[in-house]
Design a protein around this motif. Structure first.
Motif, PDB file in Angstrom:
ATOM      1  N   ILE A 634       0.878  -1.181   0.000  1.00 40.00           N
ATOM      2  CA  ILE A 634       0.000   0.000   0.000  1.00 40.00           C
ATOM      3  C   ILE A 634       0.907   1.219   0.000  1.00 40.00           C
ATOM      4  O   ILE A 634       1.631   1.468   0.976  1.00 40.00           O
ATOM      5  N   LEU A 635       0.902   1.961  -1.103  1.00 39.80           N
ATOM      6  CA  LEU A 635       1.792   3.122  -1.222  1.00 39.80           C
ATOM      7  C   LEU A 635       1.158   4.377  -0.635  1.00 39.80           C
ATOM      8  O   LEU A 635       1.857   5.301  -0.235  1.00 39.80           O
ATOM      9  N   HIS A 636      -0.169   4.425  -0.627  1.00 38.13           N
ATOM     10  CA  HIS A 636      -0.863   5.625  -0.152  1.00 38.13           C
ATOM     11  C   HIS A 636      -2.222   5.210   0.406  1.00 38.13           C
ATOM     12  O   HIS A 636      -2.989   4.520  -0.256  1.00 38.13           O
ATOM     13  N   ASP A 637      -2.513   5.618   1.649  1.00 39.78           N
ATOM     14  CA  ASP A 637      -3.817   5.327   2.249  1.00 39.78           C
ATOM     15  C   ASP A 637      -4.923   6.031   1.476  1.00 39.78           C
ATOM     16  O   ASP A 637      -4.710   7.110   0.923  1.00 39.78           O
ATOM     17  N   ALA A 638      -6.119   5.458   1.513  1.00 42.09           N
ATOM     18  CA  ALA A 638      -7.293   6.220   1.074  1.00 42.09           C
ATOM     19  C   ALA A 638      -7.425   7.422   2.012  1.00 42.09           C
ATOM     20  O   ALA A 638      -7.119   7.327   3.205  1.00 42.09           O
ATOM     21  N   ALA A 639      -7.853   8.563   1.461  1.00 45.46           N
ATOM     22  CA  ALA A 639      -7.917   9.782   2.274  1.00 45.46           C
ATOM     23  C   ALA A 639      -9.144  10.606   1.895  1.00 45.46           C
ATOM     24  O   ALA A 639      -9.658  10.520   0.769  1.00 45.46           O
ATOM     25  N   TRP A 640      -9.615  11.407   2.866  1.00 44.13           N
ATOM     26  CA  TRP A 640     -10.778  12.258   2.665  1.00 44.13           C
ATOM     27  C   TRP A 640     -10.417  13.689   3.064  1.00 44.13           C
ATOM     28  O   TRP A 640     -10.009  13.934   4.198  1.00 44.13           O
ATOM     29  N   ASN A 641     -10.539  14.602   2.128  1.00 38.51           N
ATOM     30  CA  ASN A 641     -10.321  16.025   2.410  1.00 38.51           C
ATOM     31  C   ASN A 641     -11.694  16.652   2.653  1.00 38.51           C
ATOM     32  O   ASN A 641     -12.443  16.931   1.710  1.00 38.51           O
ATOM     33  N   LEU A 642     -12.024  16.817   3.917  1.00 45.79           N
ATOM     34  CA  LEU A 642     -13.376  17.277   4.260  1.00 45.79           C
ATOM     35  C   LEU A 642     -13.396  18.755   4.620  1.00 45.79           C
ATOM     36  O   LEU A 642     -12.438  19.288   5.188  1.00 45.79           O
ATOM     37  N   LYS A 643     -14.506  19.391   4.273  1.00 44.19           N
ATOM     38  CA  LYS A 643     -14.703  20.803   4.598  1.00 44.19           C
ATOM     39  C   LYS A 643     -15.764  20.905   5.698  1.00 44.19           C
ATOM     40  O   LYS A 643     -16.463  19.932   6.004  1.00 44.19           O
ATOM     41  N   LYS A 644     -15.889  22.096   6.245  1.00 45.16           N
ATOM     42  CA  LYS A 644     -16.881  22.331   7.307  1.00 45.16           C
ATOM     43  C   LYS A 644     -18.278  21.901   6.840  1.00 45.16           C
ATOM     44  O   LYS A 644     -19.057  21.340   7.607  1.00 45.16           O
ATOM     45  N   SER A 645     -18.570  22.129   5.548  1.00 47.54           N
ATOM     46  CA  SER A 645     -19.908  21.804   5.010  1.00 47.54           C
ATOM     47  C   SER A 645     -20.221  20.304   5.117  1.00 47.54           C
ATOM     48  O   SER A 645     -21.388  19.917   5.264  1.00 47.54           O
ATOM     49  N   HIS A 646     -19.173  19.454   5.059  1.00 46.06           N
ATOM     50  CA  HIS A 646     -19.392  18.007   5.160  1.00 46.06           C
ATOM     51  C   HIS A 646     -19.921  17.601   6.539  1.00 46.06           C
ATOM     52  O   HIS A 646     -20.666  16.626   6.659  1.00 46.06           O
ATOM     53  N   ILE A 647     -19.498  18.314   7.565  1.00 45.92           N
ATOM     54  CA  ILE A 647     -19.877  17.891   8.930  1.00 45.92           C
ATOM     55  C   ILE A 647     -20.975  18.776   9.547  1.00 45.92           C
ATOM     56  O   ILE A 647     -21.393  18.524  10.672  1.00 45.92           O
ATOM     57  N   GLU A 648     -21.447  19.791   8.808  1.00 47.84           N
ATOM     58  CA  GLU A 648     -22.520  20.657   9.331  1.00 47.84           C
ATOM     59  C   GLU A 648     -23.722  19.839   9.810  1.00 47.84           C
ATOM     60  O   GLU A 648     -24.210  20.054  10.928  1.00 47.84           O
ATOM     61  N   PRO A 649     -24.201  18.854   8.983  1.00 52.47           N
ATOM     62  CA  PRO A 649     -25.363  18.064   9.440  1.00 52.47           C
ATOM     63  C   PRO A 649     -25.069  17.294  10.729  1.00 52.47           C
ATOM     64  O   PRO A 649     -25.955  17.144  11.583  1.00 52.47           O
ATOM     65  N   LEU A 650     -23.828  16.824  10.891  1.00 55.01           N
ATOM     66  CA  LEU A 650     -23.462  16.084  12.105  1.00 55.01           C
ATOM     67  C   LEU A 650     -23.439  17.020  13.310  1.00 55.01           C
ATOM     68  O   LEU A 650     -23.882  16.651  14.412  1.00 55.01           O
ATOM     69  N   LEU A 651     -22.927  18.237  13.112  1.00 54.67           N
ATOM     70  CA  LEU A 651     -22.856  19.204  14.208  1.00 54.67           C
ATOM     71  C   LEU A 651     -24.258  19.585  14.684  1.00 54.67           C
ATOM     72  O   LEU A 651     -24.504  19.725  15.890  1.00 54.67           O
ATOM     73  N   LYS A 652     -25.211  19.706  13.715  1.00 55.86           N
ATOM     74  CA  LYS A 652     -26.586  20.070  14.079  1.00 55.86           C
ATOM     75  C   LYS A 652     -27.271  18.942  14.852  1.00 55.86           C
ATOM     76  O   LYS A 652     -28.121  19.184  15.707  1.00 55.86           O
ATOM     77  N   ALA A 653     -26.886  17.700  14.497  1.00 56.96           N
ATOM     78  CA  ALA A 653     -27.540  16.537  15.132  1.00 56.96           C
ATOM     79  C   ALA A 653     -26.743  16.002  16.322  1.00 56.96           C
ATOM     80  O   ALA A 653     -27.069  14.946  16.871  1.00 56.96           O
ATOM     81  N   LYS A 654     -25.731  16.737  16.751  1.00 57.75           N
ATOM     82  CA  LYS A 654     -24.752  16.238  17.732  1.00 57.75           C
ATOM     83  C   LYS A 654     -25.378  15.733  19.038  1.00 57.75           C
ATOM     84  O   LYS A 654     -24.919  14.754  19.624  1.00 57.75           O
TER      85      LYS A 654
END
Length: 751
Positions: A634-654
């Motif tokens: 494995i030369l490079h892990d899978a990765a996710w570049n997330l922005k604030k908009s990606h987690i807004e729904p999670l923050l509202k439902a926290k």
């Protein structure tokens, strides 16, 4: 050269965390971590000691919470997240830190078999923190009884600049060391004193040199004291980062002085108490508090969090790795060798061009060349000057562009991976597979790599028992760099490291390989401290314990650029080329003094310091980046570049478990995020379990104020090769190689 001349050393280094990943899975197996579970964790003696060493203030908060003395719900919640972060760290991250993770030496064999004895069986090595020891050494020098008996030497940074002497002086502001250049007139009296001090002399011996018909002993003594306070003269208690541990060095100096019996007895008693602590893991933190109170009688101020340094040595019943791993790594090295281009412009090449323009073929003293007024300085594209503590921390923000421009050095390799990414996005692939045949036309060159080098791999096992290896390259100016700081606590590791260093000396018999001995900052000494490894040392604002003939002072080093090809460093004393080495993992390029930076850069002059894999301009560009695999690597892990908009729904439902669980599922499904991921913050990684709401809330609490953040897949979620009974651990393995061809050539007689 297309044939790989590198052969592996017969040993390797295993690194694992204190606790198994299985234990973390158990802790986070339910929807939430209960208060009872947190209390159970926080009353575990091993956890308590590890937490105390990492953060005494957090430990104090935990004890208040356990005693029911915390009535602020928000504070309590924050405290739980902090505890979970530390527990995640000590069951997932392998980077040695206190009791959180450790290392041990293993050997290659026919089969992979790694069995740990268990966290309570590990050995450990504790010492007083360099922050405290440096402060102690400075206080001891101010003690009149001690000061009168000490030997003093010239400041190791002194150099001649016309009618003046220049040198580096440092002062402490808010526990940080600030350096600045000082110039003094090169007088006859000063020359006499510095000449006498060059071999070590007491203050009274130096003062008596100046006494004549016109100068009284009192005036001479005053002059000498002035030289000490302005740091032109440095005592033998000056900190050192090479040789025996610094406490031992302090005691060695004190042992030959009169009237210091009580101080020496206190230091030896402290050492004895530390050795007793090291007999077990899971000590009651009271033993550290008692030791701290005991040391208060020496009257040196300290902060409890900067008082103790601990390294852990793993204990195994078996520690063998299959030689097939070597074959896999060698294939990976061959591929990445083709993909890694040499840097065309470096700080050192800019210096070389500026030097040749100014001095042409002339040879000049190193200090002269790096002086910003009479020479050309270092870091040619940056301003130079003193670091002023009054304005050092003021940042004047530049105007931020709404649309920042990124300069990219584009190559056909970038085009290749761009095509691969487009194809993966189109097919909704989680993995990109690459083939060696795709790069067969690229050069394979082994001639421009270090004499010895290391790579750090992770050995993985899926549910079917199939093995994969995380490998993203390797290098370093020496294979010993990653090991130096752990040598004091593990004799076997020290012996292995010495073998590497001796082999490098054998390969370069016509040159002097000299260790750079420099302390840029007191606390950094914890990373820099290593045993005496090489025959020669270059002391610079730190003490060398070597005999005079094995020290290369700064004024012995001459620099030139011959045929505009390379920077040549030469010792006047031995008339030999000098290759500096820094056998530790210090990131020296950050805010370092020019001479230290230059000497450290010289380690990798004209060579690629290693080979590696990265996605370059694409690394931060897409919400999801697939894993990159080559054969079983494995030369490079899978990765996710997330922005604030990606987690807004999670923050509202926290606050609502049901809603939060639903939003987590939506996010994971849309971006193919697995259950276990790492929050990547530079070198730091925090394990997150998306199947546990406490862990998710900890993540949200950490990133809620950020505009963006990166997650990477956690590769050890299924099984592992490092076991203790039925439990398995995450791992890192350091495998080191040497240039066998170069070693063979060095042993042949000169014709």
């Amino acid at each position: 050269m297309s044939k790989n001349p590198y052969k592996n050393f017969s040993k390797y280094i295993l690194r694992t965390p204190l606790f198994s990943f299985t234990s973390y899975q158990k802790l986070t197996s339910k929807q939430e971590i209960s208060e009872e579970d947190f209390r159970t964790v926080c009353t575990n003696p091993i956890v308590r000691e590890a937490l105390f060493l990492a953060s005494p203030s957090l430990f104090e908060e935990i004890d208040r919470w356990l005693a029911g003395e915390m009535d602020d719900a928000k504070k309590e919640q924050k405290l739980r997240y902090s505890i979970l972060k530390y527990i995640s760290r000590m069951s997932s991250r392998c980077t040695p830190f206190g009791l959180f993770a450790g290392c041990s030496v293993g050997e290659f064999g026919e089969e992979t078999e790694i069995q740990l004895k268990g966290s309570d069986q590990n050995k450990r090595h504790t010492r007083l923190d360099m922050n405290y020891l440096v402060a102690l050494s400075q206080d001891l020098v101010t003690n009149k009884k001690i000061r009168e008996q000490l030997l003093f030497f010239p400041n190791s940074s002194i150099y001649k600049a016309g009618p003046q002497l220049r040198y580096i002086e440092y002062k402490y502001f808010n526990s940080r060391r600030h350096h600045h250049i000082v110039a003094v007139d090169d007088t006859e009296y000063l020359a006499i004193v510095l000449e006498k001090a060059s071999h070590g002399a007491s203050l009274s011996q130096l003062a008596s040199l100046l006494v004549d018909d016109e100068i009284t002993m009192e005036e001479a003594t005053e002059f000498i004291e002035e030289l000490v306070s302005s740091q032109l003269l440095i005592s033998e208690l000056e900190p050192s980062v090479s040789g025996p541990e610094f406490l031992d060095q302090i005691c060695n100096v004190l042992e030959r002085l009169q009237g210091v019996e009580s101080i020496l007895a206190a230091l030896k008693e402290a050492d004895k108490k530390i050795n007793k602590i090291d007999q077990s893991i899971g000590n009651n933190p009271k033993v550290y508090l008692e030791l701290s109170e005991f040391l208060q009688e020496l009257d040196t101020d300290f902060e409890l969090k900067f008082m103790f340094q601990t390294d852990m040595v793993l204990q195994n019943t078996k520690n063998t790795l299959s030689t097939t791993v070597i074959d896999d790594i060698q294939k990976g090295y061959a591929l990445l060798n083709r993909l890694t281009f040499p840097q065309t412009t470096t700080t050192l090449t800019k210096f070389k061009d500026a030097f040749h323009e100014r001095f042409e073929e002339r040879e000049v003293p190193l200090s002269t060349a790096l002086d910003v007024e009479i020479g050309i300085g270092y870091k040619q594209d940056q301003g130079a000057g003193d670091v002023n503590p009054l304005v050092d921390n003021i940042m004047i923000p530049g105007r931020q562009s709404k649309h920042p421009i990124m300069e990219v050095r584009w190559s056909s390799i970038n085009s290749y991976f761009q095509d691969k990414l487009i194809e993966a996005f189109k097919n909704d692939d989680y993995i990109i597979k690459i083939d060696a045949a795709d790069f067969k036309d690229y050069d394979l060159n082994w001639d421009d790599l270090p004499d010895t080098m290391s790579c750090m791999i992770e050995i993985l096992e899926d549910k079917n028992g199939e093995q994969k290896i995380k490998f993203s390259g390797g290098g370093g100016s020496s294979a010993a760099n990653l090991l130096g700081r752990f040598c004091h606590g593990d004799p076997e590791l020290f012996k292995y490291t010495q073998e590497m260093v001796d082999m490098e000396a054998e390969m370069n018999k016509d040159k002097i390989l000299a260790e750079i001995v420099h302390l840029p900052e007191s606390r950094v000494g914890n990373i820099l401290m290593r045993p005496d490894l090489r025959k020669y040392e270059i002391p610079y604002l730190a003490k060398s314990i070597k005999d005079e003939e094995d020290q290369l002072p700064i004024d012995d080093l001459m620099v030139s650029v011959k045929n505009h090809s390379k920077v040549l460093l030469r010792s006047k004393k031995y008339n030999k080329e000098v290759v500096p080495h820094l056998t530790n993992a210090h990131n020296y390029s950050s805010n370092s003094l020019p001479i230290y930076h230059f000497l450290s850069d010289m380690q990798t002059q004209g060579i690629r310091s290693g080979v590696g894999f990265g996605l370059g301009p694409f690394a931060n560009e897409y919400p999801f980046l697939p894993r990159v695999e080559f054969n079983n690597l494995i030369l490079h892990d899978a990765a996710w570049n997330l922005k604030k908009s990606h987690i807004e729904p999670l923050l509202k439902a926290k606050k609502d478990n049901e809603k939060l669980s639903a939003e987590i599922k939506t996010l994971r499904d849309s971006l193919k995020i697995p259950q276990y991921v790492m929050l990547a913050d530079g070198d730091n990684e925090l394990l997150v379990n998306f199947g546990n709401l406490t862990s998710v809330r900890m993540l949200l609490d950490t990133v809620s104020k950020r505009g963006s953040f990166k997650l990477t897949e956690f590769l050890f979620s299924e099984s592992g090769v490092v076991k203790e009974g039925n439990e398995y651990y995450t791992n890192q393995v350091i495998v080191s190689f040497y240039n066998e061809e170069k070693l063979t050539q060095s042993k042949q007689p000169n014709e």
